[in-house]
Design an enzyme around this catalytic site. Structure first.
Site, PDB file in Angstrom:
ATOM      1  NE  ARG A   1      -8.873 -11.958   2.003  1.00 45.08           N
ATOM      2  CZ  ARG A   1      -9.261 -11.026   1.134  1.00 45.08           C
ATOM      3  NH1 ARG A   1      -8.369 -10.429   0.356  1.00 45.08           N
ATOM      4  NH2 ARG A   1     -10.530 -10.691   1.037  1.00 45.08           N
TER       5      ARG A   1
ATOM      6  CG  HIS B   1      -1.845  -1.084   1.386  1.00 43.40           C
ATOM      7  ND1 HIS B   1      -1.763  -2.023   2.386  1.00 43.40           N
ATOM      8  CD2 HIS B   1      -2.938  -1.427   0.649  1.00 43.40           C
ATOM      9  CE1 HIS B   1      -2.761  -2.890   2.262  1.00 43.40           C
ATOM     10  NE2 HIS B   1      -3.484  -2.556   1.218  1.00 43.40           N
TER      11      HIS B   1
ATOM     12  CD  GLN C   1     -13.762  -4.941  -2.281  1.00 45.67           C
ATOM     13  OE1 GLN C   1     -14.005  -3.759  -2.470  1.00 45.67           O
ATOM     14  NE2 GLN C   1     -12.544  -5.432  -2.428  1.00 45.67           N
TER      15      GLN C   1
ATOM     16  CG  ASP D   1      -5.613  -6.973  -5.775  1.00 43.33           C
ATOM     17  OD1 ASP D   1      -6.289  -7.903  -5.356  1.00 43.33           O
ATOM     18  OD2 ASP D   1      -4.798  -6.351  -5.067  1.00 43.33           O
TER      19      ASP D   1
ATOM     20  CD  GLN E   1      -8.946  -4.021  -7.079  1.00 44.73           C
ATOM     21  OE1 GLN E   1      -9.775  -4.543  -6.358  1.00 44.73           O
ATOM     22  NE2 GLN E   1      -7.879  -3.441  -6.591  1.00 44.73           N
TER      23      GLN E   1
ATOM     24  CB  SER F   1      -1.782 -10.104   0.833  1.00 45.94           C
ATOM     25  OG  SER F   1      -3.150 -10.236   1.163  1.00 45.94           O
TER      26      SER F   1
ATOM     27  N   GLY G   1      -2.516  -1.595  -7.274  1.00 45.08           N
ATOM     28  CA  GLY G   1      -1.420  -2.555  -7.320  1.00 45.08           C
ATOM     29  C   GLY G   1      -1.684  -3.652  -8.334  1.00 45.08           C
TER      30      GLY G   1
HETATM   31  P1  AMP Z   1      -6.387  -3.846  -0.529  1.00 43.16           P
HETATM   32  O1  AMP Z   1      -6.246  -3.051   0.727  1.00 43.16           O
HETATM   33  O2  AMP Z   1      -5.895  -5.254  -0.408  1.00 43.16           O
HETATM   34  O3  AMP Z   1      -7.744  -3.721  -1.165  1.00 43.16           O
HETATM   35  O4  AMP Z   1      -5.377  -3.181  -1.563  1.00 43.16           O
HETATM   36  C1  AMP Z   1      -5.427  -1.813  -1.864  1.00 43.16           C
HETATM   37  C2  AMP Z   1      -4.521  -1.519  -3.031  1.00 43.16           C
HETATM   38  O5  AMP Z   1      -3.195  -1.926  -2.697  1.00 43.16           O
HETATM   39  C3  AMP Z   1      -4.915  -2.322  -4.277  1.00 43.16           C
HETATM   40  O6  AMP Z   1      -4.736  -1.510  -5.428  1.00 43.16           O
HETATM   41  C4  AMP Z   1      -3.933  -3.466  -4.250  1.00 43.16           C
HETATM   42  O7  AMP Z   1      -3.672  -4.021  -5.533  1.00 43.16           O
HETATM   43  C5  AMP Z   1      -2.705  -2.783  -3.693  1.00 43.16           C
HETATM   44  N1  AMP Z   1      -1.803  -3.785  -3.135  1.00 43.16           N
HETATM   45  C6  AMP Z   1      -2.103  -4.765  -2.246  1.00 43.16           C
HETATM   46  N2  AMP Z   1      -1.033  -5.544  -2.035  1.00 43.16           N
HETATM   47  C7  AMP Z   1      -0.039  -5.062  -2.818  1.00 43.16           C
HETATM   48  C8  AMP Z   1       1.316  -5.442  -3.069  1.00 43.16           C
HETATM   49  N3  AMP Z   1       1.861  -6.494  -2.462  1.00 43.16           N
HETATM   50  N4  AMP Z   1       2.043  -4.718  -3.938  1.00 43.16           N
HETATM   51  C9  AMP Z   1       1.491  -3.649  -4.580  1.00 43.16           C
HETATM   52  N5  AMP Z   1       0.228  -3.234  -4.387  1.00 43.16           N
HETATM   53  C10 AMP Z   1      -0.526  -3.929  -3.530  1.00 43.16           C
END
Ligand code: AMP
Length: 269
Positions: free
Chosen positions: A172, A22, A46, A135, A138, A170, A132
């Site tokens: 998760r 992030h 979602q 995804d 996405q 992630s 990112g």
């Molecule tokens: P999320 O909080 O998981 O919904 O992710 C929010 C944003 O952060 C999304 O655009 C994700 O693709 C991006 N993101 C999550 N993990 C990563 C990562 N390891 N590297 C780059 N971007 C990421």
């Protein structure tokens, strides 16, 4: 006030439990825009699995601290009732790309993503929005949303940030036990191996290898593995043009679902 000064607004939508992935988006936005706005919103529409939503990690104080240190200018973290005052659902047609892979395995997921990102774009009115490539699908769905709604937001796709053992960062990952975390590190290894087998042998051989290996790993279950056209995510069936293809994987490690992807050309042949 910021608008009055005609600064470019960069927007980074997240679901919180922030990590370096992030923060890389925040850094990119800060480098390219005058003002950076981050949202933290665990978007219920979602999640197709209520248990996934219930266990999703939430670390609001730590997130706020990280955002301040990262130099983020504004945080938008609304309540669910603010974002969904009524039960209207999105009727944007996201195209075929939203029906494949994650779309097929998580029904309604992208409709929920598009619904909330569309609302955020309307409220925040950014010039650019940063996503990112972890995804990957996405990003394509958001580009489709932008096209369908004739939005002027520029969608910027940023590289995947990984742990030192290759696991894609992630939120998760925090839910994995120590043993599961060890097992999870095999996911990027599977992708690398498959991305090297596909051009040398065949996509079929790569798929067979992934499925056999996953079956051998206790606690891991394959949701999908595909080698796809990077623009449409339609499965690539011929060896021709494989160089630009992308391999995408989704697995369960215990109860936790992880996704990752890798361009074939990024793997040394
Ligand atoms: P999320 O909080 O998981 O919904 O992710 C929010 C944003 O952060 C999304 O655009 C994700 O693709 C991006 N993101 C999550 N993990 C990563 C990562 N390891 N590297 C780059 N971007 C990421």
């Amino acid at each position: 006030m910021q608008r009055g000064q005609a600064k470019t607004v960069g927007f980074v939508p997240t679901m919180g439990a922030l990590h370096l992935g992030h923060l890389s988006l925040i850094a990119r936005s800060r480098a390219e825009c005058g003002v950076t706005v981050c949202s933290i919103f665990v978007n219920p529409t979602q999640f197709n699995d209520p248990a996934d939503l219930a266990r999703y990690p939430r670390t609001p104080e730590k997130d706020q601290d990280l955002l301040e240190k990262a130099g983020c200018d504004a945080l938008f973290s609304p309540e669910v009732s603010e974002m969904y005052p009524d039960n209207t659902i999105s009727n944007v047609h996201l195209g075929k790309v939203a029906t494949l892979l994650e779309g097929a395995h998580r029904p309604g997921h992208f409709e929920g993503v598009a619904q909330i990102v569309g609302k955020f774009f309307t409220i925040i009115q950014p010039e650019r929005a940063y996503f990112g490539s972890k995804d990957y699908q996405q990003v394509l769905v958001i580009r489709s949303l932008v096209e369908q709604t004739r939005s002027t937001v520029e969608v910027v796709a940023c590289p995947i940030i990984r742990e030192s053992d290759g696991l894609a960062m992630s939120s998760r990952n925090a839910l994995l036990s120590e043993r599961e975390r060890e097992i999870a590190s095999l996911v990027p290894q599977l992708l690398t191996a498959a991305a090297s087998i596909a051009p040398r042998e065949s996509i079929k051989a790569a798929k067979k290898m992934v499925s056999e290996k996953v079956n051998e790993i206790p606690g891991m279950k394959l949701d999908y593995f595909e080698v796809c056209d990077p623009a449409t995510l339609e499965p690539v069936t011929e060896k021709n043009g494989l160089g630009g293809a992308i391999a995408l994987i989704a697995v369960y490690v215990g109860k936790i679902r992880l996704i990752d992807n890798r361009r074939l050309r990024d793997v040394a042949q």
